[in-house]
Write an enzyme that holds these catalytic residues in place. Structure first.
Site, PDB file in Angstrom:
ATOM      1  N   LYS A   1      34.650  20.479  23.520  1.00 52.39           N
ATOM      2  CA  LYS A   1      33.741  20.823  24.623  1.00 52.39           C
ATOM      3  C   LYS A   1      34.479  21.205  25.905  1.00 52.39           C
ATOM      4  O   LYS A   1      34.022  20.937  27.007  1.00 52.39           O
ATOM      5  CB  LYS A   1      32.729  19.692  24.907  1.00 52.39           C
ATOM      6  CG  LYS A   1      31.986  19.165  23.677  1.00 52.39           C
ATOM      7  CD  LYS A   1      31.461  20.254  22.768  1.00 52.39           C
ATOM      8  CE  LYS A   1      30.484  21.189  23.457  1.00 52.39           C
ATOM      9  NZ  LYS A   1      30.235  22.421  22.657  1.00 52.39           N
TER      10      LYS A   1
ATOM     11  N   HIS B   1      41.436  20.812  17.672  1.00 51.43           N
ATOM     12  CA  HIS B   1      41.168  19.754  18.655  1.00 51.43           C
ATOM     13  C   HIS B   1      42.112  18.566  18.432  1.00 51.43           C
ATOM     14  O   HIS B   1      41.923  17.507  19.030  1.00 51.43           O
ATOM     15  CB  HIS B   1      39.744  19.215  18.495  1.00 51.43           C
ATOM     16  CG  HIS B   1      38.649  20.157  18.900  1.00 51.43           C
ATOM     17  ND1 HIS B   1      38.728  20.971  20.006  1.00 51.43           N
ATOM     18  CD2 HIS B   1      37.422  20.384  18.356  1.00 51.43           C
ATOM     19  CE1 HIS B   1      37.590  21.667  20.109  1.00 51.43           C
ATOM     20  NE2 HIS B   1      36.796  21.331  19.125  1.00 51.43           N
TER      21      HIS B   1
ATOM     22  N   GLY C   1      27.446  26.612  30.141  1.00 53.96           N
ATOM     23  CA  GLY C   1      28.697  27.289  30.444  1.00 53.96           C
ATOM     24  C   GLY C   1      29.030  27.281  31.919  1.00 53.96           C
ATOM     25  O   GLY C   1      29.465  28.280  32.472  1.00 53.96           O
TER      26      GLY C   1
ATOM     27  N   THR D   1      36.559  26.006  24.120  1.00 53.72           N
ATOM     28  CA  THR D   1      37.292  26.555  22.964  1.00 53.72           C
ATOM     29  C   THR D   1      36.753  27.909  22.523  1.00 53.72           C
ATOM     30  O   THR D   1      37.510  28.867  22.343  1.00 53.72           O
ATOM     31  CB  THR D   1      37.194  25.584  21.760  1.00 53.72           C
ATOM     32  OG1 THR D   1      37.191  24.243  22.232  1.00 53.72           O
ATOM     33  CG2 THR D   1      38.328  25.812  20.792  1.00 53.72           C
ATOM     34  N   ASN D   2      35.446  27.986  22.309  1.00 57.37           N
ATOM     35  CA  ASN D   2      34.867  29.228  21.780  1.00 57.37           C
ATOM     36  C   ASN D   2      34.950  30.376  22.779  1.00 57.37           C
ATOM     37  O   ASN D   2      35.106  31.537  22.389  1.00 57.37           O
ATOM     38  CB  ASN D   2      33.413  28.997  21.357  1.00 57.37           C
ATOM     39  CG  ASN D   2      33.337  28.253  20.042  1.00 57.37           C
ATOM     40  OD1 ASN D   2      34.315  28.191  19.308  1.00 57.37           O
ATOM     41  ND2 ASN D   2      32.194  27.673  19.741  1.00 57.37           N
ATOM     42  N   TRP D   3      34.845  30.053  24.050  1.00 58.92           N
ATOM     43  CA  TRP D   3      34.978  31.087  25.077  1.00 58.92           C
ATOM     44  C   TRP D   3      36.389  31.681  25.027  1.00 58.92           C
ATOM     45  O   TRP D   3      36.569  32.903  25.039  1.00 58.92           O
ATOM     46  CB  TRP D   3      34.676  30.476  26.450  1.00 58.92           C
ATOM     47  CG  TRP D   3      34.621  31.472  27.567  1.00 58.92           C
ATOM     48  CD1 TRP D   3      34.404  32.823  27.470  1.00 58.92           C
ATOM     49  CD2 TRP D   3      34.790  31.195  28.962  1.00 58.92           C
ATOM     50  NE1 TRP D   3      34.419  33.401  28.721  1.00 58.92           N
ATOM     51  CE2 TRP D   3      34.652  32.425  29.651  1.00 58.92           C
ATOM     52  CE3 TRP D   3      35.023  30.034  29.693  1.00 58.92           C
ATOM     53  CZ2 TRP D   3      34.761  32.517  31.031  1.00 58.92           C
ATOM     54  CZ3 TRP D   3      35.124  30.123  31.074  1.00 58.92           C
ATOM     55  CH2 TRP D   3      34.992  31.354  31.732  1.00 58.92           C
TER      56      TRP D   3
ATOM     57  N   MET E   1      27.866  35.995  24.917  1.00 63.66           N
ATOM     58  CA  MET E   1      28.110  35.055  23.819  1.00 63.66           C
ATOM     59  C   MET E   1      26.813  34.415  23.348  1.00 63.66           C
ATOM     60  O   MET E   1      26.597  34.193  22.167  1.00 63.66           O
ATOM     61  CB  MET E   1      29.111  33.982  24.246  1.00 63.66           C
ATOM     62  CG  MET E   1      30.536  34.487  24.330  1.00 63.66           C
ATOM     63  SD  MET E   1      31.726  33.164  24.652  1.00 63.66           S
ATOM     64  CE  MET E   1      31.723  32.293  23.076  1.00 63.66           C
TER      65      MET E   1
ATOM     66  N   ARG F   1      39.530  20.699  30.635  1.00 67.87           N
ATOM     67  CA  ARG F   1      38.332  20.805  31.467  1.00 67.87           C
ATOM     68  C   ARG F   1      38.046  19.446  32.098  1.00 67.87           C
ATOM     69  O   ARG F   1      38.400  18.407  31.540  1.00 67.87           O
ATOM     70  CB  ARG F   1      37.155  21.234  30.576  1.00 67.87           C
ATOM     71  CG  ARG F   1      35.861  21.512  31.309  1.00 67.87           C
ATOM     72  CD  ARG F   1      34.746  21.831  30.312  1.00 67.87           C
ATOM     73  NE  ARG F   1      33.529  22.304  30.973  1.00 67.87           N
ATOM     74  CZ  ARG F   1      32.388  22.560  30.341  1.00 67.87           C
ATOM     75  NH1 ARG F   1      32.301  22.378  29.023  1.00 67.87           N
ATOM     76  NH2 ARG F   1      31.328  22.987  31.007  1.00 67.87           N
TER      77      ARG F   1
END
Length: 285
Positions: free
Chosen positions: A44, A99, A249, A47-49, A223, A121
């Site tokens: 969280k 992770h 986000g 990562t995907n960004w 996204m 983060r």
């Protein structure tokens, strides 16, 4: 398969898609190659960004690839059953995510020239994001309340273990030339400049129009609308409510959820746990 945790070496994992034997193989046998690019995060943390940005850098901003192949195939999770198998058969250069805390990461990395981008983060935002994300997933232990999850996070009894331990484990690597430390906050504040920093690290160049395409196609809105990136393809076997999986986000959402007492307790915990690391490492503090 139950809604509980799989425990391996004192770290919690989901019970679906992960096995102790594979986690052992990932650490002891998986071969990291010099050409590999690895996204490393505590869950969280964006990562995907970051994966979306790196995929778009590869295609010079062209969105065809990210709109036709699921994100978990473009950047597989090395520690998952599917990811481990896929990556073992993938030709170089490979892009993948993890992770894993440092003690469970493939040992072969530490004698390789593979490049790692570690994205961290504000743990308060990580906590809030994790609470809303994990409660919609099956095959993991779920808290009875927000208060209980807050306690679990502070104690480190959540998926992938303690945020504080994860950071402490990886921070000594930050001076290595094949390790780039970034924060979600700087990526959010100046995405273009941060992408340029990533380009420099990876030895890539982008034309101004390519950078603009990457910014456009990796925006939160893009996204959220891209079914290959927004988790809507996930099977109902895994998810309770898909609508909650890509929420906001943003930075600072924790202020809408922490009580005054929780904010004070977390501040105290952060100061205690991170006292030995330079304050300037953490742009949110």
């Amino acid at each position: 398969m139950s809604d509980d945790f799989l425990w391996f070496e004192g770290i919690a994992f989901p019970t679906m898609g992960f096995r102790s034997e594979t986690l052992r193989k990932v650490r002891d046998e998986f071969v990291i190659r010099d050409e590999d690019v690895i996204i490393l995060t505590y869950p969280k943390s964006g990562t995907n960004w970051l994966a979306e940005i790196l995929c778009l850098m590869h295609s010079k901003g062209d969105a065809k690839w990210i709109q036709s192949v699921p994100i978990w195939e473009r950047s597989p999770w090395v520690e998952s059953e599917i990811g481990y198998t896929a990556l073992s058969e993938t030709e170089s250069p490979r892009l993948f995510s993890s992770h894993l805390p440092i003690q469970l990461f493939p040992k072969s990395f530490f004698s390789s020239k593979a490049k790692v981008i570690y994205l961290m983060r504000n743990p308060r935002d990580v906590l809030v994001s994790g609470y809303f994300f994990w409660k919609n997933m099956k095959f993991i232990k779920k808290p009875k309340s927000w208060e209980e999850y807050f306690e679990w996070f502070c104690q480190g009894t959540v998926l992938y273990g303690s945020w504080f331990d994860h950071i402490h484990g990886w921070m000594p690597m930050r001076e290595e030339k094949n390790f780039l430390l970034l924060s979600y906050e700087e990526l959010k504040q100046d995405t273009g400049r941060t992408i340029e920093k990533i380009c420099q690290f990876l030895g890539k160049t982008l034309e101004p129009e390519e950078l603009n395409l990457i910014l456009k196609n990796s925006s939160f809105q893009s996204m959220k609308e891209n079914k290959m990136s927004n988790y809507s393809l996930l099977s109902v076997d895994y998810v309770v409510d898909k609508a909650q999986l890509l929420r906001k986000g943003v930075s600072g959402d924790w202020k809408n959820h922490f009580t005054v007492a929780q904010a004070e307790d977390f501040d105290k915990l952060f100061q205690e746990k991170m006292a030995d690391l330079p304050r300037e490492l953490f742009p949110w503090e």
